[in-house]
Each structure stands twice: as C-alpha cells, then as structure tokens.
Design a protein around this motif. Structure first.
Motif, PDB file in Angstrom:
ATOM      1  N   PRO A   1       0.826  -1.212   0.000  1.00 41.86           N
ATOM      2  CA  PRO A   1       0.000   0.000   0.000  1.00 41.86           C
ATOM      3  C   PRO A   1       0.858   1.258   0.000  1.00 41.86           C
ATOM      4  O   PRO A   1       1.942   1.286   0.593  1.00 41.86           O
ATOM      5  N   ILE A   2       0.383   2.304  -0.660  1.00 39.12           N
ATOM      6  CA  ILE A   2       1.074   3.588  -0.678  1.00 39.12           C
ATOM      7  C   ILE A   2       0.677   4.370   0.557  1.00 39.12           C
ATOM      8  O   ILE A   2      -0.514   4.614   0.794  1.00 39.12           O
ATOM      9  N   LYS A   3       1.680   4.763   1.343  1.00 34.22           N
ATOM     10  CA  LYS A   3       1.383   5.475   2.579  1.00 34.22           C
ATOM     11  C   LYS A   3       0.931   6.899   2.293  1.00 34.22           C
ATOM     12  O   LYS A   3       1.400   7.554   1.361  1.00 34.22           O
ATOM     13  N   LYS A   4       0.033   7.382   3.128  1.00 32.58           N
ATOM     14  CA  LYS A   4      -0.457   8.746   2.994  1.00 32.58           C
ATOM     15  C   LYS A   4       0.540   9.730   3.601  1.00 32.58           C
ATOM     16  O   LYS A   4       1.409   9.362   4.389  1.00 32.58           O
TER      17      LYS A   4
ATOM     18  N   THR B   1      -2.687  11.888   7.542  1.00 31.60           N
ATOM     19  CA  THR B   1      -2.974  10.828   8.508  1.00 31.60           C
ATOM     20  C   THR B   1      -3.444  11.413   9.829  1.00 31.60           C
ATOM     21  O   THR B   1      -4.383  10.918  10.451  1.00 31.60           O
ATOM     22  N   ALA B   2      -2.766  12.497  10.290  1.00 34.63           N
ATOM     23  CA  ALA B   2      -3.172  13.138  11.541  1.00 34.63           C
ATOM     24  C   ALA B   2      -4.609  13.633  11.471  1.00 34.63           C
ATOM     25  O   ALA B   2      -5.388  13.482  12.426  1.00 34.63           O
ATOM     26  N   VAL B   3      -4.986  14.224  10.333  1.00 41.36           N
ATOM     27  CA  VAL B   3      -6.361  14.713  10.159  1.00 41.36           C
ATOM     28  C   VAL B   3      -7.350  13.548  10.211  1.00 41.36           C
ATOM     29  O   VAL B   3      -8.409  13.628  10.847  1.00 41.36           O
TER      30      VAL B   3
ATOM     31  N   GLU C   1      -0.733   1.642   9.665  1.00 41.50           N
ATOM     32  CA  GLU C   1      -0.611   1.530   8.215  1.00 41.50           C
ATOM     33  C   GLU C   1       0.270   2.629   7.628  1.00 41.50           C
ATOM     34  O   GLU C   1       1.020   2.393   6.671  1.00 41.50           O
ATOM     35  N   ASN C   2       0.241   3.855   8.212  1.00 44.89           N
ATOM     36  CA  ASN C   2       0.932   4.996   7.599  1.00 44.89           C
ATOM     37  C   ASN C   2       2.155   5.480   8.365  1.00 44.89           C
ATOM     38  O   ASN C   2       2.952   6.239   7.816  1.00 44.89           O
TER      39      ASN C   2
ATOM     40  N   GLY D   1      -1.459  -2.170  19.741  1.00 42.97           N
ATOM     41  CA  GLY D   1      -0.308  -2.501  18.909  1.00 42.97           C
ATOM     42  C   GLY D   1       0.509  -1.330  18.407  1.00 42.97           C
ATOM     43  O   GLY D   1       1.439  -1.531  17.617  1.00 42.97           O
ATOM     44  N   ILE D   2       0.195  -0.079  18.832  1.00 51.46           N
ATOM     45  CA  ILE D   2       0.997   1.071  18.397  1.00 51.46           C
ATOM     46  C   ILE D   2       2.281   1.128  19.223  1.00 51.46           C
ATOM     47  O   ILE D   2       2.249   1.004  20.459  1.00 51.46           O
ATOM     48  N   ASN D   3       3.404   1.364  18.555  1.00 56.78           N
ATOM     49  CA  ASN D   3       4.690   1.485  19.250  1.00 56.78           C
ATOM     50  C   ASN D   3       4.641   2.658  20.218  1.00 56.78           C
ATOM     51  O   ASN D   3       4.177   3.747  19.872  1.00 56.78           O
ATOM     52  N   GLU D   4       5.139   2.451  21.445  1.00 56.19           N
ATOM     53  CA  GLU D   4       5.052   3.488  22.481  1.00 56.19           C
ATOM     54  C   GLU D   4       5.935   4.696  22.180  1.00 56.19           C
ATOM     55  O   GLU D   4       5.808   5.748  22.834  1.00 56.19           O
ATOM     56  N   ASN D   5       6.813   4.607  21.174  1.00 56.49           N
ATOM     57  CA  ASN D   5       7.712   5.717  20.848  1.00 56.49           C
ATOM     58  C   ASN D   5       7.142   6.665  19.791  1.00 56.49           C
ATOM     59  O   ASN D   5       7.811   7.638  19.420  1.00 56.49           O
TER      60      ASN D   5
END
Length: 508
Positions: A354-357, A362-364, A399-400, A438-442
């Motif tokens: 997939p092409i990352k945004k 992504t923040a929006v 994903e992004n 599952g999000i990395n804490e960093n």
C-alpha cells in the motif's frame, strides 16, 4: 374399540423413516459423519439437491360394498348386490423410494339391505338402507415393488404394488326404508370426535403412463367401528341384533389417477436405488481403459499437468493452486512471488504494497476518527462506545507510520486547574488505549490544554458539552519530536478544587 383401532392404525400408518434421495456430492475433505453411507462426498439434503419429485395429487372413484354388517350390500335378503358410489382425492408426499404419507378425503354412499332404497319395498317385512359418508384420513403408503424388486431385474419398471393403512375421522348419515316405503334418518355422526374415528387398509396396483400420470386400481377395507353404520338404528335394535359383530365394515374398490408434481424427470416412488447402484457397478466392471496421466506434460514445471493447467506459463518458483494458477493471497493483482507485502493489498506499481499517505493527512484522519471518543463526566475513563473508533485509529497509524502528539480538551464547566489536569489525563488515556492496540510506544505523546479551547457554554447540557471533551491529533517532525515529553503531568493524583466557605461573624 375405537381406541384400539386408533393405536393399531397409527402404528401401521406412521412408521419412522429416513430420507433416501441422493444428495449432491461435495467433498470438503472431512471425515464422513455417522449418518452418511461412509462416503466423504456428502452434503446437506435440501430442495436444491433433490434429484426426484416427491409430491403428487391423486383422484379416483369407485364402488363401496358393506361386507360385515347386519344389513349388507353383498347378496343380502334377496340375493342381489347393491352398489353405491365413492370418490376420493388425496395429497401425497413420498418420504423415501418405498414409503410415503397421504392426506386423503373420501366421500360416498353405500346401499344395503333387502332392496335398493330407490325402489319400492317388495313386501312389508323388507328393510333397505343407505349411508352417506365423508371421511378424512392419513394413510401410510408402502411401495412393495421397490422393497421386493430383484437387483438383477433390468426390465422396464412400469408396474408397482402399493399397500395402504391409516386412521381418520368419518361423518355419516344413515337412512332406513321399511316395508311401508317410509324412509327415516336413523343415525348421524359428526366428524372430528372420538366416536368418529375409523381405520382403513388395503392395496393398490399402479401403472406408470408417463412421467406425470399414473393409473391405479385400489381395494380398501374400511373398519368404521360402529354398529349403526349400516342403517340398522340403535345398537340394540332388532335389526342390529341379527349378528354379533360390533363394527360395520365395507370394501371400497376404486379406479384413479395420480398426477406427479415437480420439475424433475422422475418421481422418487418410481426410482429403485439398488438398480442404479448395480447398473453403475456393471459399467465399471465392463470398463477396460488405461488412464494416462499428463498426456500433454507439464511445460511450466509447476506440478500441475497441462491437461488441466489453467496457467501454462507460471513463473518459476511461484506457488500455485490445484488449477496451476499462481497464488495471490491478498488478491491485489501481484502474485506472491513478486509481492513485497503478501498479506496486505497494494498497487502493482508499488510491488503490491500500500502507498502510505502524507503524515499530516494521517493526523487529520486520526483526529476525525477520535472525534467520537467520549469520556465519563469529570473522569479520564474512556466510554465503551469509543472502542470501535480506537480500533480504527490504531489501524490508520500502523498503516501509515509517523509521530503524533495527542492533545486533550475538556468543557468549560468547573475549575480551570482541575480541567487542565483532567485534559492531560484524558490525552494520556487515549495514547495508552492506542498502544494496547499494537501502536509502538515511541510514536505517540500526549499533552492537555484543559478548557482553554472550549466552545460550548457552561450553561449547556452535559450531552451538548460532551463535544468539548475530546482529543486532537498533530503530526510532529523528527527534529521537534525529541523536545516533547511523553506526557505533561506527574502520576500523583490531583484533588478537585473545593470552594472555601467564609467563617460566620461572632455576635457582639
């Protein structure tokens, strides 16, 4: 007598039966269950999988003759036979090739005694009678021809011997005509009562005219269970004392037609499964043909013969399915051999990934998803209805990629210092919820601004002010990221501010 008839009739008419039509062969590679024939090629028995018709409608007409009674139709009094009339219609359901159930309606009139009630009495002592009846019954239908047919009989199957037995309810009126030519209603029985139950059994010979029509001759014996059916009047009358039987019974000979319903070529009652099995065995026994595997070879060396290979130019090293087609697990158009992201769909130009945004987009998108994250009043506890939105936000970030700062907000009501602390805790609570998904804490940090950016007035309802209790998201560049703390508060609890009550003045 009636109860005994009912028990015997039910035992004969409704035996336990299992479905015997063939089902479509669908192998799932599972071990066959205990109800199958032992073959793994089994499937649920549904209307779509049936091969044969199993419904039909039958009609017929005939002659009833009272045989066991005080007044009979067969050579009684003057030595002549008195013929009545009868008719029937039934809805027939075949359960197996050898057993079915019929719902049948009968109507007719018997004539019995010394003379026909249509005629004048021959003398003053003569007695004649007639009985008009209507009956509804459930009959069990046994196909003896399918049960007794030899497996080596390869002749056309056009004749079938059937046996019938069942129970039902009968309503009738009996009329008696005496020597003075007076006709009197002697007995009337209503239907659907315990005293109106009757039993009938018999046999029929069917001839198959074509796939839709059968001709059948039947001879049924009807046990009424009543001594008054013959028109003799009360059970203890002079006429009914002539013989000791307690049930007036009659033969009913009919000729009828059966109309077979359904879209299939054959009816299950005309199908002999043993004949089909032995025919297939004979074909296999007489077949002498050597089978040559892979006549055309395997040009692409994928392990699937070209005879049934649907992709003859499979690239070397590619995994294939049973039809020789290269596997594409994520169905993105890039086969697994060339796919850099095998389990995640992506365009061909990006090697199946997939092409990352853009991170700001992504923040929006994450902030829009977290817009519906709600908290309990005066708490940093996330409400259960927010779980689905948290799941979606976590999947977008994973994903992004990117680093994001989550800012907590509160409504305007309450102490400003308390609200500031509450907003910090709420932002940290959302970060913690995303990290558990599952999000990395960093890559996530939090801060709070309290009610500084609240827009709903304090006088509004709690439901309206819930819109100010939210979390916003901003993408942070790498150069700025290290200068931001993981969270902007210490873990020590902060008590809610309490207004001081001024002390009362002492009286002078």
């Amino acid at each position: 007598m009636k109860l005994s008839l009912a028990i015997v009739a039910f035992a004969l008419a409704i035996p336990s039966a299992t479905y015997a039509q063939d089902s479509m062969a669908v192998s799932k590679g599972e071990y066959p269950n205990t109800f199958s024939s032992g073959s793994a090629n089994v499937a649920p028995f549904t209307n779509q999988s049936k091969r044969f018709n199993d419904w039909s409608i039958s009609v017929g007409a005939g002659v009833p003759l009272l045989q066991s009674a005080d007044l009979t139709s067969i050579k009684n009094g003057n030595g002549k036979n008195l013929f009545g009339y009868s008719a029937y219609v039934s809805i027939d359901k075949a359960i197996t090739h050898a057993f079915g159930i019929n719902l049948q309606y009968d109507r007719g009139e018997t004539r019995q005694g010394w003379f026909n009630t249509k005629d004048s009495a021959p003398d003053a002592t003569a007695v004649g009678a007639r009985t008009q009846y209507d009956a509804i019954s459930i009959l069990g239908d046994i196909n003896f021809s399918n049960l007794l047919r030899r497996v080596d009989n390869h002749s056309p199957y056009r004749w079938a011997l059937h046996g019938y037995a069942g129970i039902g309810t009968i309503a009738y009126r009996t009329y008696q005509k005496d020597g003075n030519n007076r006709q009197t209603l002697m007995t009337e029985i209503k239907p659907f009562q315990l005293g109106s139950m009757f039993f009938q059994a018999g046999t029929g010979l069917k001839f198959k005219v074509n796939r839709r029509i059968d001709i059948e001759g039947r001879l049924m014996y009807v046990v009424t269970g009543d001594d008054e059916f013959d028109g003799g009047g009360d059970a203890y009358s002079a006429i009914n004392k002539r013989s000791e039987q307690v049930s007036d019974n009659f033969f009913n000979a009919t000729l009828g037609l059966t109309f077979k319903l359904g879209k299939h070529e054959s009816h299950v009652m005309w199908h002999d499964p043993l004949q089909e099995i032995y025919y297939k065995l004979d074909v296999l026994a007489n077949k002498n043909q050597d089978i040559e595997v892979c006549k055309k070879g395997d040009a692409d060396n994928d392990g699937v013969c070209d005879d049934w290979d649907r992709q003859l130019d499979t690239p070397a090293g590619a995994r294939v399915d049973g039809a020789g087609v290269a596997l594409d697990v994520d169905l993105d158009g890039v086969i697994d051999l060339y796919d850099k992201c095998v389990t995640v769909p992506g365009p061909v130009e990006n090697n199946g990934c997939p092409i990352k945004k853009d991170n700001k987009e992504t923040a929006v998108e994450v902030e829009k998803t977290l817009k519906d994250i709600y908290f309990n009043f005066n708490k940093a506890t996330i409400r259960p209805e927010s779980n689905e939105k948290l799941d979606l936000a976590a999947s977008i970030i994973k994903e992004n990629g990117g680093n994001y700062l989550l800012t907590g907000h509160t409504d305007i009501k309450g102490n400003a210092a308390y609200n500031l602390r509450l907003s910090k805790e709420r932002a940290a609570a959302v970060v913690g919820a995303l990290e558990t998904r599952g999000i990395n804490e960093n890559v996530l940090k939090s801060r709070g601004v309290g009610s500084a950016e609240a827009t709903i007035p304090a006088s509004a309802s709690d439901a309206e002010r819930m819109a100010d209790r939210k979390v916003t998201v901003r993408f942070i560049e790498t150069s700025e990221w290290d200068s931001i703390k993981k969270k902007d508060y210490e873990d020590a609890p902060v008590k809610k501010a309490v207004k001081k009550v001024p002390a009362k003045k002492k009286k002078k």
